[in-house]
Design an enzyme around this catalytic site. Structure first.
Site, short mmCIF file in Angstrom:
data_model
loop_
_atom_site.label_atom_id
_atom_site.label_comp_id
_atom_site.label_asym_id
_atom_site.label_seq_id
_atom_site.Cartn_x
_atom_site.Cartn_y
_atom_site.Cartn_z
N ASP A 1 3.22 -5.91 1.49
CA ASP A 1 2.38 -4.86 2.08
C ASP A 1 0.96 -5.39 2.16
O ASP A 1 0.50 -6.10 1.27
CB ASP A 1 2.41 -3.58 1.25
CG ASP A 1 1.72 -2.44 1.97
OD1 ASP A 1 2.26 -1.99 3.01
OD2 ASP A 1 0.64 -2.01 1.53
N THR A 2 0.29 -5.04 3.24
CA THR A 2 -1.09 -5.46 3.47
C THR A 2 -1.97 -4.25 3.65
O THR A 2 -1.60 -3.31 4.37
CB THR A 2 -1.18 -6.36 4.72
OG1 THR A 2 -0.35 -7.51 4.52
CG2 THR A 2 -2.60 -6.82 4.99
#
Length: 194
Positions: free
Chosen positions: A75-76
């Site tokens: 996840d960013t």
């Protein structure tokens, strides 16, 4: 690999790792996992969301009675101070986010988790990106390309937004969504020859 991102798949392929996609079913609300909790710090957020994605993917693996295998999730998030700048909901929201980033340095935090039912490990890559000041016309034009949609911080470092990035430090691939160095370390820890 439990990711719908073509960029993450491309980056994993660069490492020469054979993988299969483990995507959510139509009834799964994958976006709900990304809801920000009140007063949540960006680092805590990206770590929590990545673990939730891994939990969901491992459950999916079991529900589909697939052979056990390590599952990779990522996840960013983009953060300006303690503010989390997520994916824009529409073009106007993309413009608002880009106005916020214009002329400033922000952080891009990408968490990567690799795990099985018995073991899991997680790491985080933190990079800094500086946008040059952008005119309202530049922001509007970029937002209209559609590129900001579906991207944390409303931009793609590997796309047209690169024309406005005056400086970055950290992991270019991490800013894209899968930090190669950190991912390779996790894969090696699980016995992959990377």
């Amino acid at each position: 690999m439990a990711s719908q991102s073509p960029r993450r798949r491309q980056l994993l392929e660069q490492l020469g790792v054979a993988y299969e996609l483990l995507l959510p079913e139509a009834h799964e609300d994958a976006e709900a996992l990304e809801a920000v909790l009140p007063h949540e710090a960006p680092l805590a957020y990206v770590q929590r969301v990545t673990q939730l994605k891994l939990d969901a993917a491992l459950q999916r693996l079991q529900d589909r009675t697939l052979p056990p295998a390590p599952v990779l999730c990522s996840d960013t998030t983009v953060a300006l101070g303690r503010s989390i700048l997520g994916k824009p909901v529409d073009t106007g929201d993309a413009e608002r986010i880009l106005f916020t980033l214009s002329g400033k340095t922000h952080r891009v935090l990408t968490a990567v988790a690799l795990g099985t039912a018995q073991a899991r490990q997680q790491t985080v890559s933190i990079s800094r990106v500086t946008f040059a000041p952008m005119t309202p016309e530049q922001i509007h034009g970029y937002a209209l390309t559609g590129e900001p949609m579906g991207k944390a911080g409303a931009y793609a470092v590997q796309g047209r937004a690169a024309a406005y990035i005056s400086h970055l430090s950290g992991s270019y691939s991490g800013i894209m969504g899968l930090p190669m160095f950190e991912t390779a370390q996790l894969l090696r820890a699980f016995g992959f020859n990377v």
